[in-house]
Scaffold this active site. Structure first.
Site, PDB file in Angstrom:
ATOM      1  N   THR A   1     -10.563  23.419  -8.821  1.00  0.00           N
ATOM      2  CA  THR A   1     -10.172  24.258  -7.684  1.00  0.00           C
ATOM      3  C   THR A   1      -8.659  24.342  -7.496  1.00  0.00           C
ATOM      4  OG1 THR A   1     -10.324  22.360  -6.210  1.00  0.00           O
ATOM      5  CG2 THR A   1     -12.295  23.733  -6.407  1.00  0.00           C
TER       6      THR A   1
ATOM      7  N   ALA B   1      -8.768  19.973 -11.302  1.00  0.00           N
ATOM      8  CA  ALA B   1      -8.902  20.777 -12.520  1.00  0.00           C
ATOM      9  C   ALA B   1      -9.852  21.957 -12.310  1.00  0.00           C
ATOM     10  CB  ALA B   1      -9.390  19.896 -13.665  1.00  0.00           C
TER      11      ALA B   1
ATOM     12  N   LYS C   1     -10.873  13.379 -21.375  1.00  0.00           N
ATOM     13  CA  LYS C   1      -9.983  12.881 -22.421  1.00  0.00           C
ATOM     14  C   LYS C   1     -10.654  11.766 -23.233  1.00  0.00           C
ATOM     15  CE  LYS C   1      -6.316   9.913 -23.512  1.00  0.00           C
ATOM     16  NZ  LYS C   1      -4.944   9.477 -23.461  1.00  0.00           N
TER      17      LYS C   1
ATOM     18  N   GLY D   1     -14.454  19.388 -13.774  1.00  0.00           N
ATOM     19  CA  GLY D   1     -13.324  19.944 -14.512  1.00  0.00           C
ATOM     20  C   GLY D   1     -12.804  18.832 -15.387  1.00  0.00           C
ATOM     21  N   HIS D   2     -13.108  18.883 -16.678  1.00  0.00           N
ATOM     22  CA  HIS D   2     -12.752  17.798 -17.600  1.00  0.00           C
ATOM     23  C   HIS D   2     -11.651  18.297 -18.534  1.00  0.00           C
ATOM     24  CE1 HIS D   2     -16.949  15.741 -16.954  1.00  0.00           C
ATOM     25  NE2 HIS D   2     -16.244  15.877 -15.844  1.00  0.00           N
TER      26      HIS D   2
ATOM     27  N   LYS E   1      -4.161   6.586 -16.961  1.00  0.00           N
ATOM     28  CA  LYS E   1      -2.958   6.966 -16.205  1.00  0.00           C
ATOM     29  C   LYS E   1      -2.081   5.753 -15.836  1.00  0.00           C
ATOM     30  CE  LYS E   1      -3.294  11.174 -14.344  1.00  0.00           C
ATOM     31  NZ  LYS E   1      -3.680  12.399 -13.622  1.00  0.00           N
TER      32      LYS E   1
ATOM     33  N   ASP F   1     -12.456  12.735 -11.548  1.00  0.00           N
ATOM     34  CA  ASP F   1     -11.151  13.044 -12.160  1.00  0.00           C
ATOM     35  C   ASP F   1     -10.440  11.814 -12.710  1.00  0.00           C
ATOM     36  OD1 ASP F   1     -11.647  15.648 -11.351  1.00  0.00           O
ATOM     37  OD2 ASP F   1     -10.598  15.374  -9.446  1.00  0.00           O
TER      38      ASP F   1
ATOM     39  N   ARG G   1      -4.888  16.613  -4.967  1.00  0.00           N
ATOM     40  CA  ARG G   1      -5.755  15.446  -4.809  1.00  0.00           C
ATOM     41  C   ARG G   1      -5.071  14.439  -3.884  1.00  0.00           C
ATOM     42  NH1 ARG G   1      -6.331  15.129 -11.251  1.00  0.00           N
ATOM     43  NH2 ARG G   1      -8.002  16.611 -11.566  1.00  0.00           N
TER      44      ARG G   1
ATOM     45  N   LYS H   1     -12.287  11.341 -17.612  1.00  0.00           N
ATOM     46  CA  LYS H   1     -13.486  11.238 -18.454  1.00  0.00           C
ATOM     47  C   LYS H   1     -13.399  12.156 -19.673  1.00  0.00           C
ATOM     48  CE  LYS H   1     -15.927  12.425 -14.827  1.00  0.00           C
ATOM     49  NZ  LYS H   1     -14.893  12.364 -13.768  1.00  0.00           N
TER      50      LYS H   1
ATOM     51  N   GLN I   1     -18.221  13.972 -12.172  1.00  0.00           N
ATOM     52  CA  GLN I   1     -17.881  13.395 -10.858  1.00  0.00           C
ATOM     53  C   GLN I   1     -17.638  11.883 -11.016  1.00  0.00           C
ATOM     54  OE1 GLN I   1     -20.867  15.790 -10.769  1.00  0.00           O
ATOM     55  NE2 GLN I   1     -19.102  17.101 -10.792  1.00  0.00           N
TER      56      GLN I   1
ATOM     57  N   SER J   1      -5.373   4.214 -21.210  1.00  0.00           N
ATOM     58  CA  SER J   1      -4.816   5.532 -21.516  1.00  0.00           C
ATOM     59  C   SER J   1      -3.405   5.622 -20.948  1.00  0.00           C
ATOM     60  CB  SER J   1      -5.719   6.611 -20.916  1.00  0.00           C
ATOM     61  OG  SER J   1      -5.143   7.874 -21.082  1.00  0.00           O
TER      62      SER J   1
ATOM     63  N   ASN K   1     -18.891  22.243 -11.021  1.00  0.00           N
ATOM     64  CA  ASN K   1     -17.954  21.553 -10.113  1.00  0.00           C
ATOM     65  C   ASN K   1     -17.049  20.614 -10.914  1.00  0.00           C
ATOM     66  OD1 ASN K   1     -20.216  19.964 -10.712  1.00  0.00           O
ATOM     67  ND2 ASN K   1     -20.411  19.081  -8.674  1.00  0.00           N
TER      68      ASN K   1
HETATM   69  P1  GDP Z   1     -12.066  14.163 -15.490  1.00  0.00           P
HETATM   70  O1  GDP Z   1     -12.668  15.103 -14.520  1.00  0.00           O
HETATM   71  O2  GDP Z   1     -12.481  12.748 -15.252  1.00  0.00           O
HETATM   72  O3  GDP Z   1     -12.253  14.576 -16.934  1.00  0.00           O
HETATM   73  O4  GDP Z   1     -10.487  14.189 -15.216  1.00  0.00           O
HETATM   74  P2  GDP Z   1      -9.593  15.510 -14.945  1.00  0.00           P
HETATM   75  O5  GDP Z   1      -9.415  16.232 -16.219  1.00  0.00           O
HETATM   76  O6  GDP Z   1     -10.108  16.269 -13.790  1.00  0.00           O
HETATM   77  O7  GDP Z   1      -8.258  14.845 -14.434  1.00  0.00           O
HETATM   78  C1  GDP Z   1      -7.534  13.942 -15.199  1.00  0.00           C
HETATM   79  C2  GDP Z   1      -6.109  14.483 -15.361  1.00  0.00           C
HETATM   80  O8  GDP Z   1      -5.274  13.441 -15.823  1.00  0.00           O
HETATM   81  C3  GDP Z   1      -5.997  15.591 -16.405  1.00  0.00           C
HETATM   82  O9  GDP Z   1      -4.950  16.436 -16.047  1.00  0.00           O
HETATM   83  C4  GDP Z   1      -5.665  14.817 -17.675  1.00  0.00           C
HETATM   84  O10 GDP Z   1      -4.976  15.622 -18.632  1.00  0.00           O
HETATM   85  C5  GDP Z   1      -4.767  13.750 -17.133  1.00  0.00           C
HETATM   86  N1  GDP Z   1      -4.798  12.464 -17.845  1.00  0.00           N
HETATM   87  C6  GDP Z   1      -5.853  11.812 -18.412  1.00  0.00           C
HETATM   88  N2  GDP Z   1      -5.484  10.584 -18.857  1.00  0.00           N
HETATM   89  C7  GDP Z   1      -4.165  10.467 -18.572  1.00  0.00           C
HETATM   90  C8  GDP Z   1      -3.210   9.414 -18.745  1.00  0.00           C
HETATM   91  O11 GDP Z   1      -3.498   8.333 -19.242  1.00  0.00           O
HETATM   92  N3  GDP Z   1      -1.944   9.639 -18.273  1.00  0.00           N
HETATM   93  C9  GDP Z   1      -1.572  10.826 -17.690  1.00  0.00           C
HETATM   94  N4  GDP Z   1      -0.320  10.967 -17.277  1.00  0.00           N
HETATM   95  N5  GDP Z   1      -2.449  11.836 -17.523  1.00  0.00           N
HETATM   96  C10 GDP Z   1      -3.721  11.655 -17.943  1.00  0.00           C
HETATM   97  P1  IMO Z   2     -15.148  15.763 -12.281  1.00  0.00           P
HETATM   98  O1  IMO Z   2     -16.358  15.748 -13.188  1.00  0.00           O
HETATM   99  C1  IMO Z   2     -13.588  15.287  -8.247  1.00  0.00           C
HETATM  100  C2  IMO Z   2     -16.150  16.608  -4.964  1.00  0.00           C
HETATM  101  C3  IMO Z   2     -15.671  17.796  -4.157  1.00  0.00           C
HETATM  102  C4  IMO Z   2     -16.257  17.442  -2.803  1.00  0.00           C
HETATM  103  C5  IMO Z   2     -17.607  16.819  -3.169  1.00  0.00           C
HETATM  104  C6  IMO Z   2     -18.786  17.780  -3.090  1.00  0.00           C
HETATM  105  O2  IMO Z   2     -14.086  16.681 -12.719  1.00  0.00           O
HETATM  106  O3  IMO Z   2     -14.682  14.386 -12.033  1.00  0.00           O
HETATM  107  P2  IMO Z   2     -19.601  19.756  -4.670  1.00  0.00           P
HETATM  108  O4  IMO Z   2     -18.927  21.036  -5.072  1.00  0.00           O
HETATM  109  O5  IMO Z   2     -19.969  18.883  -5.829  1.00  0.00           O
HETATM  110  O6  IMO Z   2     -20.749  19.961  -3.745  1.00  0.00           O
HETATM  111  O7  IMO Z   2     -18.483  18.962  -3.809  1.00  0.00           O
HETATM  112  O8  IMO Z   2     -17.465  16.351  -4.501  1.00  0.00           O
HETATM  113  N1  IMO Z   2     -16.243  16.843  -6.426  1.00  0.00           N
HETATM  114  C7  IMO Z   2     -15.372  16.363  -7.311  1.00  0.00           C
HETATM  115  N2  IMO Z   2     -14.231  15.652  -7.120  1.00  0.00           N
HETATM  116  N3  IMO Z   2     -14.012  15.573  -9.505  1.00  0.00           N
HETATM  117  C8  IMO Z   2     -15.170  16.242  -9.701  1.00  0.00           C
HETATM  118  O9  IMO Z   2     -15.709  16.412 -10.915  1.00  0.00           O
HETATM  119  C9  IMO Z   2     -15.875  16.712  -8.580  1.00  0.00           C
HETATM  120  N4  IMO Z   2     -17.004  17.419  -8.409  1.00  0.00           N
HETATM  121  C10 IMO Z   2     -17.230  17.485  -7.096  1.00  0.00           C
HETATM  122  O10 IMO Z   2     -14.264  17.871  -4.131  1.00  0.00           O
HETATM  123  O11 IMO Z   2     -15.480  16.433  -2.198  1.00  0.00           O
HETATM  124 MG    MG Z   3     -12.103  16.553 -13.135  1.00  0.00          MG
END
Ligand code: GDP
Ligand code: IMO
Ligand code: MG
Length: 426
Positions: free
Chosen positions: A297, A295, A15, A37-38, A327, A10, A301, A13, A220, A410, A35
Site C-alpha cells: 500500500t 510494499a 528475500k 507484498g514480498h 535488516k 514485512d 510503517r 520473508k 503476514q 540479513s 495483501n
Molecule cells: P516481506 O513481506 O516479509 O517479504 O517483507 P517486505 O518485502 O514487505 O519488506 C522488507 C523490506 O526490507 C523490503 O524492502 C526488502 O527489500 C528490505 N530488506 C530485506 N532484508 C533486508 C536487510 O537485511 N537489510 C535492508 N536494509 N533491507 C532489507
Molecule cells: P506481508 O506478507 C504487513 C496488515 C494490514 C492490517 C491488517 C489487516 O507482506 O508481510 P488485511 O488487508 O489483511 O485485512 O489487513 O494486516 N497486513 C500486513 N502488514 N505485511 C503484510 O503482508 C500484511 N498483510 C496484511 O496492514 O493492519
Molecule cells: Mg511485505
C-alpha cells in the site's frame, strides 16, 4: 521447511525465500492473498510479489495452495510483469483449484467496513481479504474450479453478489456492483488461468514422497494471526506455521524445520497495539534507514525496538526451530540499541506476550535491555567475521534470550547480502 514472519509482517520473508529456493524443488504459498507484498532484490533489480511465490526467479515450481484467497486480476498482472522480465511462468506456476476467489464486491465490502469503523478502523490493505475469508467460513465462497464451468460460475456469482450488494446498499449505503458486468470478464479469465490449475496437494505430496525439498512461504506475520495475533487488529487468516498444513492439504507430520523471520527491530502497518513503538529520533532512524514503507500500500510503517516478549510467543505459536534476523544493517550508527525483554502491565511482569484484552496490551510498559550500538557498517556483510563485536554480541544475546538459534543474518536488501550461520537445508 516452513518460513513464517515472526512479527507483524514485512520481516523480509520474500528475500529469504528467494535465496533458500536455490536448494528447493518447490515453493508454496499457503494463506493470505494479495495483501502480501514480498520484495526481492536480485543484482540491484527489485520485484514486489503479491501472490506468486517468492521462488519464481529460481528453477523451482511455484505453487499457490488452497489456503490462499485469489484475486485473479492481480495474479494476471503479476504474470505479465514477470514475463516482461523474461521470467518463465509456464510449467512452473501451479494453483490449487480450491482457492476461494476474491471478487470486486469483497473489495467494496472491505472499504465500506473500514469506513464504517471510523477511528477504530483496522487499517486493512483494502484488498478484500477479510470479506473473502468470511465467505469461505460461511460456506458460500466461489472456488477457482467453479470458474471452469460457466453455468455453475454464473449461478454462484449471482447468488453471492446479490448477498454482497444487499449489505453494501442497505447496511453501508454505498454503491453496489452489477454481476453482469463482472461475469463475462471473469469467465474470460478461465482460459488464461486453466493451464495453471492443479490438484496441488497431490503435486506437493508426490514431491515430498520423492524426498524433494519443499519450502512453505508464509505471508503476514505471527502477530497478525486471526487466532493468536493482536485481535481484532489482525488479518483474516491463520498466519502461523500450522496453516501450512491446512492451506495445502499436507498433514503436519512432514514439517520438521520452521524458520521464523524477524527484523532486528519491529515494524507494523495499520492500527493496533505496538508496545515497543518509537516516536522519537531512534524511530525516525529506523524508518528512514530501513526505508519503512509498505510494499503493498505504500503506507509508512510504524517502527520500534525489537520485542523479545512478542517473539517468545511467536516461537511457541509456530514451533520456530531457527531464526533469521533481517535488516541488521539498519541498526548501524545508533548509539544505544534497546530490546524489550519483559512487559509490565498493571503492576504484573510478563516475559511472553500474555493473552489479555488488547486494550490493556496497548497500556503495557516494555522493560528494556540496553545494548551498545556500533559505529561501523554491517551493510552487505556475508560472514560473521565482518561484523563489529557489538553486533556479534547483539545476535548472541537474542539467541540466548529466545533460546533459539539464529541461522541467517540479513545485512541488506539484495539476495547476496546474507550471513549463513547454520545450514538449515540438509
Ligand atoms: P516481506 O513481506 O516479509 O517479504 O517483507 P517486505 O518485502 O514487505 O519488506 C522488507 C523490506 O526490507 C523490503 O524492502 C526488502 O527489500 C528490505 N530488506 C530485506 N532484508 C533486508 C536487510 O537485511 N537489510 C535492508 N536494509 N533491507 C532489507
Ligand atoms: P506481508 O506478507 C504487513 C496488515 C494490514 C492490517 C491488517 C489487516 O507482506 O508481510 P488485511 O488487508 O489483511 O485485512 O489487513 O494486516 N497486513 C500486513 N502488514 N505485511 C503484510 O503482508 C500484511 N498483510 C496484511 O496492514 O493492519
Ligand atoms: Mg511485505
Amino acid at each position: 521447511m516452513i518460513v513464517v514472519g515472526a512479527q507483524w509482517g514485512d520481516e523480509g520473508k520474500g528475500k529469504v525465500i528467494d535465496l533458500l529456493t536455490k536448494q528447493a524443488e518447490a515453493v508454496v504459498r499457503f494463506q493470505g492473498g494479495h495483501n502480501a507484498g514480498h520484495t526481492l532484490v536480485i543484482n540491484g533489480q527489485k520485484t514486489v510479489l503479491h501472490l506468486i511465490p517468492s521462488g519464481i526467479f529460481n528453477d523451482a515450481k511455484c505453487i499457490i495452495g488452497n489456503g490462499v484467497v485469489l484475486h485473479i486480476p492481480t495474479l494476471l498482472d503479476e504474470i505479465k510483469s514477470l514475463q516482461t522480465k523474461n521470467i518463465n511462468i509456464e510449467n512452473k506456476l501451479l494453483i490449487s483449484s480450491q482457492c476461494p476467489l476474491i471478487l470486486p464486491t469483497h473489495i467494496l465490502l472491505d472499504e465500506a467496513r473500514e469506513n464504517a469503523l471510523g477511528n477504530k478502523a483496522i487499517g486493512t490493505t483494502g484488498r478484500g481479504i477479510g470479506p473473502a475469508y468470511e465467505d469461505k467460513v460461511a460456506r458460500r465462497a466461489i472456488h477457482l474450479m467453479d470458474l471452469l464451468d460457466p453455468v455453475i460460475f454464473k449461478q454462484k456469482l449471482r447468488n453471492l453478489m446479490s448477498y454482497h450488494n444487499f449489505i453494501l446498499e442497505n447496511l453501508y449505503q454505498t454503491p453496489s456492483e452489477d454481476p453482469e458486468k463482472i461475469e463475462d470478464l471473469w469467465l474470460s479469465f478461465a482460459d488464461i488461468i486453466k493451464p495453471f490449475i492443479a490438484d496441488t496437494t497431490d503435486v506437493i505430496n508426490t514431491m515430498l514422497v520423492n524426498k524433494s525439498n519443499v519450502l512453505f512461504e508464509g505471508a503476514q506475520g505471527s502477530m497478525l494471526d486471526i487466532d493468536h495475533g493482536t485481535y481484532p487488529y489482525v488479518t483474516s487468516s491463520n498466519t502461523v506455521a500450522g496453516a501450512a498444513s491446512t492451506g495445502t492439504g499436507i498433514g503436519p507430520g512432514v514439517f520438521n524445520k520452521i524458520l521464523g523471520i524477524t527484523k532486528a527491530y519491529t515494524t507494523r502497518v495499520g492500527s493496533g497495539p505496538f508496545p515497543t513503538e518509537l516516536n522519537d529520533e531512534n524511530g525516525k532512524h529506523l524508518a528512514e534507514v530501513g526505508v519503512e514503507f509498505g510494499a503493498t500500500t505504500g503506507r509508512p510503517r510504524r517502527c520500534g525496538w525489537l520485542d523479545i516478549v512478542a517473539l517468545r510467543k511467536a516461537i511457541i505459536n509456530n514451533s520456530i526451530s531457527h531464526l533469521c534476523l533481517t535488516k541488521l544493517d539498519v541498526l548501524d550508527g545508533l548509539d544505544k540499541i534497546h530490546v524489550a525483554v519483559e512487559y509490565e502491565i498493571s503492576g504484573e511482569r510478563y516475559s511472553t506476550m500474555p493473552n489479555i484484552n488488547k486494550d490493556h496490551l496497548s497500556r503495557c510498559k516494555p522493560i528494556y535491555k540496553q545494548f551498545e550500538g556500533w559505529q561501523a557498517t554491517t551493510s552487505g556483510a556475508t560472514s560473521i567475521g565482518q561484523l563489529p563485536e557489538q553486533a556479534k554480541q547483539f545476535i548472541s544475546s537474542i539467541e540466548s534470550l529466545l533460546s533459539t538459534k539464529v541461522a541467517l543474518v540479513s545485512t541488506g536488501p539484495d539476495r547476496k547480502d546474507i550471513i549463513v550461520l547454520d545450514k538449515i537445508f540438509n
